[in-house]
Design an enzyme around this catalytic site. Structure first.
Site, PDB file in Angstrom:
ATOM      1  N   ARG A 250       0.818  -1.216   0.000  1.00 44.78           N
ATOM      2  CA  ARG A 250       0.000   0.000   0.000  1.00 44.78           C
ATOM      3  C   ARG A 250       0.852   1.266   0.000  1.00 44.78           C
ATOM      4  O   ARG A 250       0.398   2.329  -0.422  1.00 44.78           O
ATOM      5  CB  ARG A 250      -0.999  -0.020   1.157  1.00 44.78           C
ATOM      6  CG  ARG A 250      -2.149  -0.985   0.927  1.00 44.78           C
ATOM      7  CD  ARG A 250      -3.120  -0.995   2.094  1.00 44.78           C
ATOM      8  NE  ARG A 250      -2.498  -1.385   3.335  1.00 44.78           N
ATOM      9  CZ  ARG A 250      -2.260  -2.644   3.697  1.00 44.78           C
ATOM     10  NH1 ARG A 250      -2.616  -3.631   2.921  1.00 44.78           N
ATOM     11  NH2 ARG A 250      -1.655  -2.921   4.831  1.00 44.78           N
TER      12      ARG A 250
ATOM     13  N   GLU B 139       6.077  -9.968  15.831  1.00 44.29           N
ATOM     14  CA  GLU B 139       5.548 -10.522  17.084  1.00 44.29           C
ATOM     15  C   GLU B 139       5.834 -12.036  17.131  1.00 44.29           C
ATOM     16  O   GLU B 139       6.308 -12.558  18.129  1.00 44.29           O
ATOM     17  CB  GLU B 139       4.045 -10.250  17.114  1.00 44.29           C
ATOM     18  CG  GLU B 139       3.442 -10.309  18.484  1.00 44.29           C
ATOM     19  CD  GLU B 139       1.950 -10.005  18.414  1.00 44.29           C
ATOM     20  OE1 GLU B 139       1.499  -9.474  17.391  1.00 44.29           O
ATOM     21  OE2 GLU B 139       1.272 -10.333  19.400  1.00 44.29           O
TER      22      GLU B 139
HETATM   23  P1  AMP Z   1       4.402  -2.168  11.671  1.00 46.99           P
HETATM   24  O1  AMP Z   1       5.697  -2.749  11.170  1.00 46.99           O
HETATM   25  O2  AMP Z   1       3.887  -2.861  12.890  1.00 46.99           O
HETATM   26  O3  AMP Z   1       4.488  -0.663  11.858  1.00 46.99           O
HETATM   27  O4  AMP Z   1       3.308  -2.471  10.575  1.00 46.99           O
HETATM   28  C1  AMP Z   1       3.183  -1.655   9.486  1.00 46.99           C
HETATM   29  C2  AMP Z   1       2.766  -2.396   8.243  1.00 46.99           C
HETATM   30  O5  AMP Z   1       1.693  -3.300   8.476  1.00 46.99           O
HETATM   31  C3  AMP Z   1       2.282  -1.411   7.214  1.00 46.99           C
HETATM   32  O6  AMP Z   1       2.745  -1.807   5.933  1.00 46.99           O
HETATM   33  C4  AMP Z   1       0.765  -1.454   7.324  1.00 46.99           C
HETATM   34  O7  AMP Z   1       0.167  -1.348   6.050  1.00 46.99           O
HETATM   35  C5  AMP Z   1       0.470  -2.808   7.967  1.00 46.99           C
HETATM   36  N1  AMP Z   1      -0.458  -2.701   9.114  1.00 46.99           N
HETATM   37  C6  AMP Z   1      -0.148  -2.982  10.410  1.00 46.99           C
HETATM   38  N2  AMP Z   1      -1.211  -2.815  11.199  1.00 46.99           N
HETATM   39  C7  AMP Z   1      -2.227  -2.415  10.410  1.00 46.99           C
HETATM   40  C8  AMP Z   1      -3.598  -2.055  10.651  1.00 46.99           C
HETATM   41  N3  AMP Z   1      -4.151  -2.084  11.879  1.00 46.99           N
HETATM   42  N4  AMP Z   1      -4.351  -1.658   9.597  1.00 46.99           N
HETATM   43  C9  AMP Z   1      -3.808  -1.612   8.356  1.00 46.99           C
HETATM   44  N5  AMP Z   1      -2.536  -1.937   8.067  1.00 46.99           N
HETATM   45  C10 AMP Z   1      -1.748  -2.345   9.072  1.00 46.99           C
END
Ligand code: AMP
Length: 176
Positions: free
Chosen positions: A65, A102
């Site tokens: 995205r 995680e």
């Molecule tokens: P993080 O590494 O935990 O910051 O996760 C970020 C990535 O996971 C991004 O590419 C987001 O598009 C996706 N992502 C994580 N959590 C969500 C959520 N609650 N809603 C949509 N996309 C998420």
């Protein structure tokens, strides 16, 4: 409408999908914005305003995205576009960074000639949750000698404190 009201209006058009992709996660679905030409343009207008202060030469966008927002942003700011992809997708010479999730690990890759030493790179994704994905991307950019001008997200889940993991300027438009 003032800036905060415009951001609030966009926020109300993001759809929550409970328990996706797994139980307990509330997925922030931006396809509801993207499918409406007026909302997509409004989101890109506000996101471009936010990001231009970083004066990036390259937009380093995260699959998948991040590509949607990152490519429009690159064009609007007159910057180059660099994709960061999941392992095994990029065709050319590349470097990889593996990071902890995680449960288990994930691996991101970037072409080894995508950025030049000292170039100002802005890391872009649709959303920051825990910050692990953006952090890994920033490390890839730095490994190629680029300067990380900042990290930019349309949506920030601020209660997860992901920005604390990032070494550099963090820009976000819509916060939860
Ligand atoms: P993080 O590494 O935990 O910051 O996760 C970020 C990535 O996971 C991004 O590419 C987001 O598009 C996706 N992502 C994580 N959590 C969500 C959520 N609650 N809603 C949509 N996309 C998420």
């Amino acid at each position: 409408m003032d800036h905060d009201a415009r951001v609030q209006a966009l926020k109300s058009d993001i759809r929550d999908i409970p328990d996706f992709p797994k139980k307990g996660i509330v997925f922030k679905d931006i396809t509801t914005l993207l499918k409406d030409p007026r909302l997509f343009r409004e989101a890109m207008d506000l996101f471009t305003d936010l990001c231009q202060r970083a004066r990036p030469q390259k937009i380093v966008a995260i699959e998948s995205r991040g590509f949607i927002l990152g490519s429009v942003l690159a064009d609007r700011l007159g910057a180059g576009f660099v994709p960061v992809r999941k392992k095994g997708k990029l065709p050319g010479g590349k470097i990889a960074h593996t990071y902890d999730l995680e449960y288990g690990t994930d691996c991101l890759e970037i072409h080894d000639d995508a950025l030049q030493a000292g170039e100002r790179a802005l890391v872009v994704d649709d959303l920051i949750a825990t910050g692990g994905t953006a952090r890994a991307t920033g490390q890839l950019a730095r490994q190629l000698g680029a300067e990380v001008a900042g990290y930019a997200f349309l949506v920030e889940l601020s209660f997860l404190n992901g920005r604390d993991k990032l070494d550099g300027h963090v820009l976000s438009l819509i916060r939860y």
